[in-house]
Design a protein around this motif. Structure first.
Motif, PDB file in Angstrom:
ATOM      1  N   GLN A 239     -33.533  -7.982 -65.769  1.00  0.00           N
ATOM      2  CA  GLN A 239     -32.327  -7.536 -66.682  1.00  0.00           C
ATOM      3  C   GLN A 239     -31.936  -8.160 -67.683  1.00  0.00           C
ATOM      4  N   PRO A 240     -32.303  -9.517 -67.673  1.00  0.00           N
ATOM      5  CA  PRO A 240     -32.123 -10.417 -68.945  1.00  0.00           C
ATOM      6  C   PRO A 240     -32.711  -9.744 -70.193  1.00  0.00           C
ATOM      7  N   TYR A 241     -33.996  -9.472 -69.750  1.00  0.00           N
ATOM      8  CA  TYR A 241     -34.850  -8.957 -70.981  1.00  0.00           C
ATOM      9  C   TYR A 241     -34.360  -7.694 -71.604  1.00  0.00           C
ATOM     10  N   LEU A 242     -33.681  -6.739 -70.293  1.00  0.00           N
ATOM     11  CA  LEU A 242     -33.295  -5.619 -70.806  1.00  0.00           C
ATOM     12  C   LEU A 242     -32.039  -5.642 -71.445  1.00  0.00           C
ATOM     13  N   ASP A 243     -31.122  -6.591 -71.230  1.00  0.00           N
ATOM     14  CA  ASP A 243     -29.962  -6.438 -72.002  1.00  0.00           C
ATOM     15  C   ASP A 243     -30.156  -6.877 -73.331  1.00  0.00           C
ATOM     16  N   GLU A 244     -31.025  -7.940 -73.437  1.00  0.00           N
ATOM     17  CA  GLU A 244     -31.606  -8.323 -74.722  1.00  0.00           C
ATOM     18  C   GLU A 244     -31.929  -7.074 -75.643  1.00  0.00           C
ATOM     19  N   ALA A 245     -33.098  -6.539 -75.284  1.00  0.00           N
ATOM     20  CA  ALA A 245     -33.664  -5.365 -75.795  1.00  0.00           C
ATOM     21  C   ALA A 245     -32.440  -4.455 -76.092  1.00  0.00           C
ATOM     22  N   MET A 246     -31.590  -4.167 -75.169  1.00  0.00           N
ATOM     23  CA  MET A 246     -30.539  -3.007 -75.783  1.00  0.00           C
ATOM     24  C   MET A 246     -29.770  -3.599 -76.835  1.00  0.00           C
TER      25      MET A 246
END
Length: 606
Positions: free
Chosen positions: A258-265
């Motif tokens: 989730q942290p990687y996903l949030d930063e990507a978004m």
């Protein structure tokens, strides 16, 4: 699913297309004085499918012409005044089949099941299917006797009466030739520029009116979405809308993404503020959910049907928003990473000292043993069947799944059936396809089929309104990476070094620096815990006569139980998944009678 059909009535060819798919732009029909083209998928660019179909019709209609295939994901029927051509793109995303007897074709369709009969099955096909994941798309055989596949990149020429005149494999016409490496090899910066340009072109070709990008928080999908966002920002109004599609896990090991996903978004939306994030809760999804539907409905057995519930949930969300294409990062692992089979080239050309040096670097960079590196990338490609046989003898004691690799016969496949219907010959053919005479080059050919098996996209296309598309498997991207020497792409401890450099100005630092991604093992183990007993009961109750003829059902059930307990590895689980899908497919075969749907006749006479 039947998107288009050609058959003969009164000695003349008659062409039909699926009305619902034509209305959604998934089938395109164009005509000129030379003839008529019906194209499932897209040629050249998603945004202008009609122009691509017209170009295909004109290029192949010129007298004496032998053009290269254009880029795209398509299957096409071209009806001219003096001949008929069946054409399929090099990536083999869209299926195309023909029924044939005594050198004459009686019908052509995108559905093998429409052309074949459940009572007359081709047993050699099932041996080929059971050798591994890459078997289906590049084998001419289909499950139905007398029904043949138009192969990837193939042009089949017919007379107007259906007589086969020839079958030719053609290369793809690329926007530009791949760069020629300098004598001492390009530096990583030069290679990165070439990859960036190729990937930008590949993404641009796949942008539609409303484009969805699957974003997982990894370097691959994030790169595709960032390039799509840049295109959207640079030419507002031309590239339409952008949807950022992702699945969210609230618990378990996948919640760590989730942290990687949030930063990507956040980074993607910085480039394209109008992009719409669509976050789908998938905590309740497990592999093998509704397995009878996902494995039983396709035209052919689908070895990856177990993963369909996850993708189906995301597809449904994209469909609700009217997306006309969905891009993924699939294929980047084998295509954009360094090619370890380069070690095989060094060994076979006598550069043993250099091979040993680089093998040690590979071992250190991947935290694997030197022996394993040499076995996997030097010995096994040279003697694949022998290496697997030895591995099976060493690792199998007391288990069904232990030591089972890509090609060796699974113990639940009856030896008598395997001997009678060419399993060994199928294994040899499959190993030659995967490794070939030059394994470091065959990797890219095999990667196209191993990395992106997406029959789910095809069977759902009519209801969803889009096909999956994979920029990393674009011919231009593959050609760029294929042309690079190992020195430009291999950096120990830094996988996909060229891609990281190519996207250095766009990728967030957290994603650019990550080297490990959480696998989807959680979905698989959860699915087997949830559905393992159900799968075993289904196998034991299967009534199709070919199931008992082909499989030792008790041994197959034991393999399911071992997988539940975590015995085996990814190779053996893939073989098990494919066999389970085949059992379900056979069981559903006699019960499934798909409604034809509304068709639109196309003027295709001479």
């Amino acid at each position: 699913m039947e998107a288009l059909r050609l058959q003969w009535a009164g000695g003349a060819p008659k062409l039909w297309t699926a009305g619902a798919m034509a209305r959604r732009g998934l089938v395109t029909t164009v005509s000129s004085r030379a003839g008529t083209a019906a194209v499932a998928g897209w040629v050249g660019s998603v945004r202008d499918r009609a122009a691509g179909a017209r170009s295909l019709l004109e290029d192949f209609g010129r007298p004496g012409a032998a053009p290269r295939l254009p880029t795209g994901d398509y299957a096409a029927v071209l009806v001219y005044r003096d001949r008929i051509l069946l054409v399929r793109d090099e990536q083999a995303r869209i299926p195309l089949f023909f029924s044939e007897s005594a050198g004459r074709v009686s019908a052509v369709s995108t559905s093998a099941r429409r052309l074949g009969g459940a009572a007359d099955l081709e047993r050699r096909y099932f041996c080929r299917y059971l050798t591994g994941n890459a078997a289906q798309p590049h084998s001419e055989l289909t499950p139905f006797a007398g029904v043949h596949r138009v192969l990837a990149g193939e042009v089949v020429e017919l007379s107007l009466t259906g007589r086969i005149r020839g079958r030719v494999r053609r290369r793809v016409r690329r926007a530009q030739d791949p760069p020629v490496p300098a004598p001492d090899g390009p530096r990583i910066g030069e290679a990165a520029k070439d990859l960036r340009l190729a990937l930008e072109n590949a993404v641009g070709r796949r942008m539609g009116g409303t484009t969805a990008c699957h974003v997982s928080g990894g370097i691959d999908s994030t790169s595709v979405a960032l390039l799509a966002a840049r295109l959207l920002a640079a030419e507002q109004g031309h590239y339409g809308d952008l949807v950022l599609l992702t699945g969210r896990f609230g618990g378990g090991e996948l919640a760590g993404e989730q942290p990687y996903l949030d930063e990507a978004m956040e980074e993607i939306r910085r480039h394209a503020p109008a992009a719409r994030p669509v976050i789908v809760d998938v905590d309740d999804v497990a592999d093998f959910d509704d397995f009878q539907h996902h494995a039983g409905d396709p035209d052919e057995p689908h070895a990856h049907a177990f993963r369909a519930p996850f993708w189906g949930r995301l597809h449904a969300a994209a469909a609700e928003l009217g997306c006309d294409t969905l891009m993924t990062g699939c294929g980047a692992d084998p295509v954009a990473d360094a090619n370890p089979l380069h070690l095989h080239r060094l060994a076979r050309t006598g550069q043993l000292r250099q091979m040993a040096k680089q093998a040690r670097a590979w071992a250190a960079g991947s935290e694997r043993g030197l022996r394993d590196i040499v076995l996997d990338y030097v010995v096994r490609p040279a003697l694949p069947l022998t290496a697997e046989r030895i591995t099976a003898l060493v690792r199998r004691p007391g288990t069904v799944l232990g030591g089972l690799g890509d090609f060796t016969r699974p113990r639940w496949l009856r030896s008598g059936f395997a001997r009678a219907h060419g399993y060994r010959e199928a294994s040899i053919a499959e190993s030659r396809f995967v490794f070939g005479r030059r394994p470091e080059q065959s990797l890219y050919d095999a990667a196209n089929y191993i990395a992106a098996p997406d029959p789910l996209s095809w069977i759902r296309a009519q209801q969803d309104g889009f096909f999956l598309s994979h920029p990393f498997l674009d011919p231009e991207v593959v050609a760029t990476m294929r042309g690079l020497p190992a020195e430009a792409s291999f950096h120990p401890g830094r996988p996909k070094a060229v891609l990281r450099e190519a996207m250095a100005d766009l990728l967030p630092s957290r994603i650019r620096g990550r080297v490990v991604k959480v696998p989807f093992n959680q979905l698989y183990t959860r699915g087997l815990r949830k559905h393992g007993d159900e799968l075993i009961d289904f196998c034991r109750s299967a009534r199709h006569p070919l199931t008992a003829e082909m499989f030792d059902v008790g041994m197959l059930c034991r393999a399911v139980r071992e997988a539940q307990l975590g015995i085996g590895d990814s190779y053996s689980w893939d073989r098990l998944n494919g066999s389970l899908a085949l059992v379900v497919w056979l069981e559903q075969l006699g019960r499934y009678s798909p409604a034809p749907g509304a068709t639109v006749p196309v003027s295709a006479g001479s």
